[in-house]
Design a protein around this motif. Sequence first.
Motif, PDB file in Angstrom:
ATOM      1  N   PHE A  80      53.368  29.927  40.840  1.00 53.18           N
ATOM      2  CA  PHE A  80      53.918  28.929  41.762  1.00 53.18           C
ATOM      3  C   PHE A  80      54.592  27.746  41.053  1.00 53.18           C
ATOM      4  N   ASN A  81      54.787  27.871  39.737  1.00 49.82           N
ATOM      5  CA  ASN A  81      55.430  26.789  38.980  1.00 49.82           C
ATOM      6  C   ASN A  81      54.725  25.450  39.195  1.00 49.82           C
ATOM      7  N   LEU A  82      53.395  25.475  39.080  1.00 52.39           N
ATOM      8  CA  LEU A  82      52.585  24.273  39.275  1.00 52.39           C
ATOM      9  C   LEU A  82      51.813  23.968  37.991  1.00 52.39           C
ATOM     10  N   ASN A  83      50.989  22.931  38.061  1.00 53.80           N
ATOM     11  CA  ASN A  83      50.199  22.541  36.901  1.00 53.80           C
ATOM     12  C   ASN A  83      48.830  22.045  37.359  1.00 53.80           C
ATOM     13  N   VAL A  84      48.188  22.801  38.265  1.00 53.11           N
ATOM     14  CA  VAL A  84      46.869  22.397  38.753  1.00 53.11           C
ATOM     15  C   VAL A  84      45.833  22.669  37.667  1.00 53.11           C
ATOM     16  N   THR A  85      44.719  21.955  37.720  1.00 52.29           N
ATOM     17  CA  THR A  85      43.684  22.063  36.698  1.00 52.29           C
ATOM     18  C   THR A  85      42.694  23.180  37.025  1.00 52.29           C
ATOM     19  N   GLU A  86      41.905  23.555  36.019  1.00 51.24           N
ATOM     20  CA  GLU A  86      40.859  24.553  36.239  1.00 51.24           C
ATOM     21  C   GLU A  86      39.832  24.037  37.249  1.00 51.24           C
ATOM     22  N   ASN A  87      39.531  22.742  37.201  1.00 48.78           N
ATOM     23  CA  ASN A  87      38.585  22.171  38.156  1.00 48.78           C
ATOM     24  C   ASN A  87      39.082  22.313  39.588  1.00 48.78           C
ATOM     25  N   ALA A  88      40.406  22.124  39.768  1.00 46.78           N
ATOM     26  CA  ALA A  88      40.975  22.224  41.108  1.00 46.78           C
ATOM     27  C   ALA A  88      40.861  23.655  41.626  1.00 46.78           C
ATOM     28  N   ILE A  89      41.122  24.637  40.767  1.00 45.99           N
ATOM     29  CA  ILE A  89      41.001  26.034  41.185  1.00 45.99           C
ATOM     30  C   ILE A  89      39.537  26.391  41.449  1.00 45.99           C
ATOM     31  N   ALA A  90      38.630  25.858  40.618  1.00 44.86           N
ATOM     32  CA  ALA A  90      37.194  26.108  40.827  1.00 44.86           C
ATOM     33  C   ALA A  90      36.755  25.570  42.184  1.00 44.86           C
ATOM     34  N   ASN A  91      37.219  24.368  42.528  1.00 46.30           N
ATOM     35  CA  ASN A  91      36.881  23.784  43.833  1.00 46.30           C
ATOM     36  C   ASN A  91      37.436  24.626  44.974  1.00 46.30           C
ATOM     37  N   ARG A  92      38.664  25.127  44.766  1.00 49.24           N
ATOM     38  CA  ARG A  92      39.282  25.946  45.812  1.00 49.24           C
ATOM     39  C   ARG A  92      38.512  27.253  45.982  1.00 49.24           C
ATOM     40  N   LYS A  93      38.041  27.851  44.880  1.00 48.68           N
ATOM     41  CA  LYS A  93      37.220  29.064  44.960  1.00 48.68           C
ATOM     42  C   LYS A  93      35.950  28.800  45.770  1.00 48.68           C
ATOM     43  N   ASN A  94      35.321  27.642  45.521  1.00 53.12           N
ATOM     44  CA  ASN A  94      34.101  27.299  46.247  1.00 53.12           C
ATOM     45  C   ASN A  94      34.366  27.128  47.731  1.00 53.12           C
ATOM     46  N   ILE A  95      35.469  26.468  48.065  1.00 50.55           N
ATOM     47  CA  ILE A  95      35.830  26.250  49.470  1.00 50.55           C
ATOM     48  C   ILE A  95      36.070  27.579  50.177  1.00 50.55           C
ATOM     49  N   LEU A  96      36.698  28.517  49.461  1.00 48.72           N
ATOM     50  CA  LEU A  96      37.005  29.828  50.041  1.00 48.72           C
ATOM     51  C   LEU A  96      35.825  30.796  49.937  1.00 48.72           C
ATOM     52  N   GLY A  97      34.759  30.353  49.271  1.00 46.68           N
ATOM     53  CA  GLY A  97      33.578  31.203  49.125  1.00 46.68           C
ATOM     54  C   GLY A  97      33.813  32.393  48.216  1.00 46.68           C
ATOM     55  N   LEU A  98      34.588  32.208  47.146  1.00 47.50           N
ATOM     56  CA  LEU A  98      34.965  33.304  46.264  1.00 47.50           C
ATOM     57  C   LEU A  98      34.186  33.283  44.960  1.00 47.50           C
ATOM     58  N   ARG A  99      33.943  34.466  44.407  1.00 43.14           N
ATOM     59  CA  ARG A  99      33.306  34.600  43.101  1.00 43.14           C
ATOM     60  C   ARG A  99      34.097  35.620  42.286  1.00 43.14           C
ATOM     61  N   SER A 100      34.170  35.410  40.978  1.00 45.96           N
ATOM     62  CA  SER A 100      34.909  36.330  40.127  1.00 45.96           C
ATOM     63  C   SER A 100      34.098  37.575  39.788  1.00 45.96           C
ATOM     64  N   GLY A 101      32.760  37.454  39.895  1.00 46.68           N
ATOM     65  CA  GLY A 101      31.908  38.591  39.536  1.00 46.68           C
ATOM     66  C   GLY A 101      31.582  38.652  38.067  1.00 46.68           C
ATOM     67  N   ILE A 102      32.021  37.625  37.298  1.00 49.61           N
ATOM     68  CA  ILE A 102      31.724  37.623  35.868  1.00 49.61           C
ATOM     69  C   ILE A 102      30.977  36.351  35.500  1.00 49.61           C
ATOM     70  N   VAL A 103      30.123  36.478  34.501  1.00 44.46           N
ATOM     71  CA  VAL A 103      29.367  35.339  33.980  1.00 44.46           C
ATOM     72  C   VAL A 103      29.496  35.354  32.465  1.00 44.46           C
ATOM     73  N   GLY A 104      29.933  34.236  31.909  1.00 44.18           N
ATOM     74  CA  GLY A 104      30.088  34.173  30.453  1.00 44.18           C
ATOM     75  C   GLY A 104      31.100  35.162  29.923  1.00 44.18           C
ATOM     76  N   GLY A 105      32.119  35.455  30.749  1.00 40.71           N
ATOM     77  CA  GLY A 105      33.183  36.358  30.307  1.00 40.71           C
ATOM     78  C   GLY A 105      32.891  37.831  30.547  1.00 40.71           C
ATOM     79  N   GLN A 106      31.705  38.165  31.149  1.00 38.34           N
ATOM     80  CA  GLN A 106      31.368  39.556  31.401  1.00 38.34           C
ATOM     81  C   GLN A 106      30.935  39.731  32.851  1.00 38.34           C
TER      82      GLN A 106
END
Length: 201
Positions: free
Chosen positions: A33-59
């Motif tokens: 999207f040609n943006l520059n949002v931070t990792e914290n902002a994406i993490a907050n958005r994941k929490n709001i959407l109730g999303l998980r990556s399924g990985i912990v510590g890179g696995q």
Amino acid sequence: MRHIYSDEEHQFIIDNVEGITLKELTKRFNEKFNLNVTENAIANRKNILGLRSGIVGGQFQKGHIPANKGKKGYMTPEQYEKCKATMFKKGNIPANHRPIGSERIDKRDGSILVKVKDGQLQKNWMSKSRYIYEQAHGKIPAGHKVIFADGDHSNFDLDNLILVSNAEELIMNQRKLISKEAEFTKTGAVIAKVLNKAKKR
């Protein structure tokens, strides 16, 4: 400034969150999207959407089943390791790439931006008024900006673009020296320049 997410951006996060790190998801989001949002902002958005990556510590967490397992295009980790070297070849151009010289609307204020370079996300884009002014007069010095003499942000005639310092613009706003009449605004810019010099003395 807080980023307002569009439905398309939300869907991109939902579609891409599975099985990748927060750092990688943020990188892909910004490139898409040609943006520059931070990792914290994406993490907050994941929490709001109730999303998980399924990985912990890179696995992947033990027992985790990827959402796309069994579907066309799914690869096991072993298959991925074998083909990843050819997946993102140097010089590969993404489908959403825009060539230099392209224009787009800035979602924040509705101004027109021109793409002037590649590889630096938001820094790839410059306001069209600044771009046109610099093409004619050279680089704009720090602490200065271009304003529209007639107040029309779609009138990019070079004669309608005035270079003022931030301090001069402040004076023009305070003393109501900006008008829809181009000549009045130009005179106001001269007055502001004189007042600013006097103030410095």
